[in-house]
Scaffold this active site. Sequence first.
Site, PDB file in Angstrom:
ATOM      1  N   CYS A  42       0.817  -1.207   0.000  1.00  0.00           N
ATOM      2  CA  CYS A  42       0.000   0.000   0.000  1.00  0.00           C
ATOM      3  C   CYS A  42       0.852   1.259   0.000  1.00  0.00           C
ATOM      4  CB  CYS A  42      -0.944   0.001   1.205  1.00  0.00           C
ATOM      5  SG  CYS A  42      -2.021   1.454   1.258  1.00  0.00           S
ATOM      6  N   CYS A  47      -1.363   1.695  -3.056  1.00  0.00           N
ATOM      7  CA  CYS A  47      -2.390   2.721  -2.841  1.00  0.00           C
ATOM      8  C   CYS A  47      -1.850   4.149  -2.838  1.00  0.00           C
ATOM      9  CB  CYS A  47      -3.111   2.493  -1.514  1.00  0.00           C
ATOM     10  SG  CYS A  47      -3.419   0.787  -1.071  1.00  0.00           S
ATOM     11  N   LYS A  50      -0.012   5.334  -6.124  1.00  0.00           N
ATOM     12  CA  LYS A  50      -1.033   5.318  -7.175  1.00  0.00           C
ATOM     13  C   LYS A  50      -1.963   6.517  -7.029  1.00  0.00           C
ATOM     14  CE  LYS A  50      -4.732   3.116  -6.444  1.00  0.00           C
ATOM     15  NZ  LYS A  50      -5.660   2.012  -6.073  1.00  0.00           N
ATOM     16  N   TYR A 177      -9.269  -3.696 -11.531  1.00  0.00           N
ATOM     17  CA  TYR A 177      -9.172  -2.299 -11.120  1.00  0.00           C
ATOM     18  C   TYR A 177      -7.759  -1.744 -11.269  1.00  0.00           C
ATOM     19  CZ  TYR A 177      -7.291  -3.744  -6.529  1.00  0.00           C
ATOM     20  OH  TYR A 177      -6.516  -4.266  -5.527  1.00  0.00           O
ATOM     21  N   GLU A 181      -7.290   1.441 -13.558  1.00  0.00           N
ATOM     22  CA  GLU A 181      -6.798   2.655 -12.902  1.00  0.00           C
ATOM     23  C   GLU A 181      -5.569   3.193 -13.611  1.00  0.00           C
ATOM     24  OE1 GLU A 181      -8.236   1.961  -8.270  1.00  0.00           O
ATOM     25  OE2 GLU A 181      -6.261   1.257  -8.909  1.00  0.00           O
ATOM     26  N   HIS A 451     -28.319  20.405  -1.611  1.00  0.00           N
ATOM     27  CA  HIS A 451     -28.447  20.906  -2.977  1.00  0.00           C
ATOM     28  C   HIS A 451     -27.619  22.178  -3.165  1.00  0.00           C
ATOM     29  CE1 HIS A 451     -30.434  21.608  -6.812  1.00  0.00           C
ATOM     30  NE2 HIS A 451     -30.579  22.878  -6.448  1.00  0.00           N
ATOM     31  N   GLU A 456     -26.898  14.194  -3.960  1.00  0.00           N
ATOM     32  CA  GLU A 456     -28.276  14.360  -3.497  1.00  0.00           C
ATOM     33  C   GLU A 456     -29.219  13.394  -4.220  1.00  0.00           C
ATOM     34  OE1 GLU A 456     -30.575  17.930  -4.889  1.00  0.00           O
ATOM     35  OE2 GLU A 456     -28.624  18.513  -5.725  1.00  0.00           O
TER      36      GLU A 456
END
Length: 468
Positions: A42, A47, A50, A177, A181, A451, A456
């Site tokens: 990681c 992670c 990246k 992924y 990515e 909003h 939302e």
Amino acid sequence: MAFDCDLFVIGGGSGGVRAARVSASGGASVALAEEYRMGGTCVIRGCVPKKLMVFASGYRDMFEDARAYGWDIADGTFNWSTLKGRMHNELDRLEGIYRKLLDGSGVEVFDSRATVKDAHTVLLADGTEKTAKHILVATGGRPALPDMPNADLGMTSNDIFLMDEMPKSILIVGGGYIASEFACILNGLGVEVTQFYRGDQILRGFDDEARGLVADQMTQNGVDLHLGTNIAEMMLEKDRDPDGAVPTSQQSGRQGPVWVKATDGTERAYDAVMFATGRSPNTDGLGLSDAGVEIGLRGEVVVDDYSQTAVPSIYAIGDVTNRVQLTPVAIREGMAFVETVFNGNPTKPDHELIPSAIFTQPEMGTIGLSEEDARAQEAIEVYATSFKPMQQAFAGREDRVLMKLVVSQATRKVLGCHIVADHAGEMIQLAGVAIKMGATKEDFDRTVAVHPTVSEELVTMKEPVRTA
């Protein structure tokens, strides 16, 4: 029997370090061995670097959008060496923090490869033996090259962070992924990106509607995505045409462009080829089988619900067990191990309803069941909306987002939430709290919308778009 320590941890990644320092803070005598750098996949080669590259790759569109909002901004020039230098300085800083945490907790650290000699003995590379009441294997995993001729001409995700220079063109092989990515990252940094995936759609296992939108947006943004396609043959361009004048590439020391023939019959040369076709647990040569630990078909350490192996004194957590390959999960497994072994509170790590994010462009955040998996289990309602977000629409871009809830008809619980949008990872973390608590569709409906925001829509969708 007197042991040198209560716990010996093999592996200095996120899971191993957390288990070691929490155990030591609770009064246990703990040692840890790491053969490379503290922080594991990681921090050092996953992670963190990246995500820094994800940030960097997003600025190209930001510059373009800024002009639509009235800013007089000229396109800049990306400098890989600047990012690479600053990125590795940050990784050095983080590794230092990991070491400081271990030292502050009283953990004895060995910068060495360690193997298991028997149920209570660890052997270091210099021949030193250490005995422990408990051994915790947290050695993680590594990218695996496919079994094909000349696969060594390709690089893996580990190599991306070490490149001397940015390639002008790259072929990325894989549809998970990691492949997706890095296709987005390198495309955003100005590399001509081609992606091959042998399946019918990238991101297998995720919600079909969500991954379909991600694939469409990637293609729209410039990634040359080829589905149902794989490498049939590859070699150095200079070997295919020895009399041709082929420039030498500096990519990770490789000897020039790589010629690739695809299964669809097309041919071309790329400055670099990256394989993201799977990961393998780091169990090779650890001596685990000889010690009585069961190793699975994919090389993983087989453990029970409490992370205990077939040898009662040996436990394993994280990617080496090939359960859920996510850093926060490894940390949770480490904490459950401490509770079970040192706090007298047998604890199973919770692998249910784990939120996750895929840092493609756009991002995808997900928790729970896909529409397809939910439909196979029970009657459901699907609430979904896809639209152009205001920020990008104003700038003239064609980007679309997706907000989707999969709901049980019987219990009204939200079984799955899938978001494709900028900052989807941030959104799914918060939505994940509600879904983990068992929120119903009516709980979402009772929540007042913020909003104007993209998210939302999660609380304003009133009618299902389909039932099944």
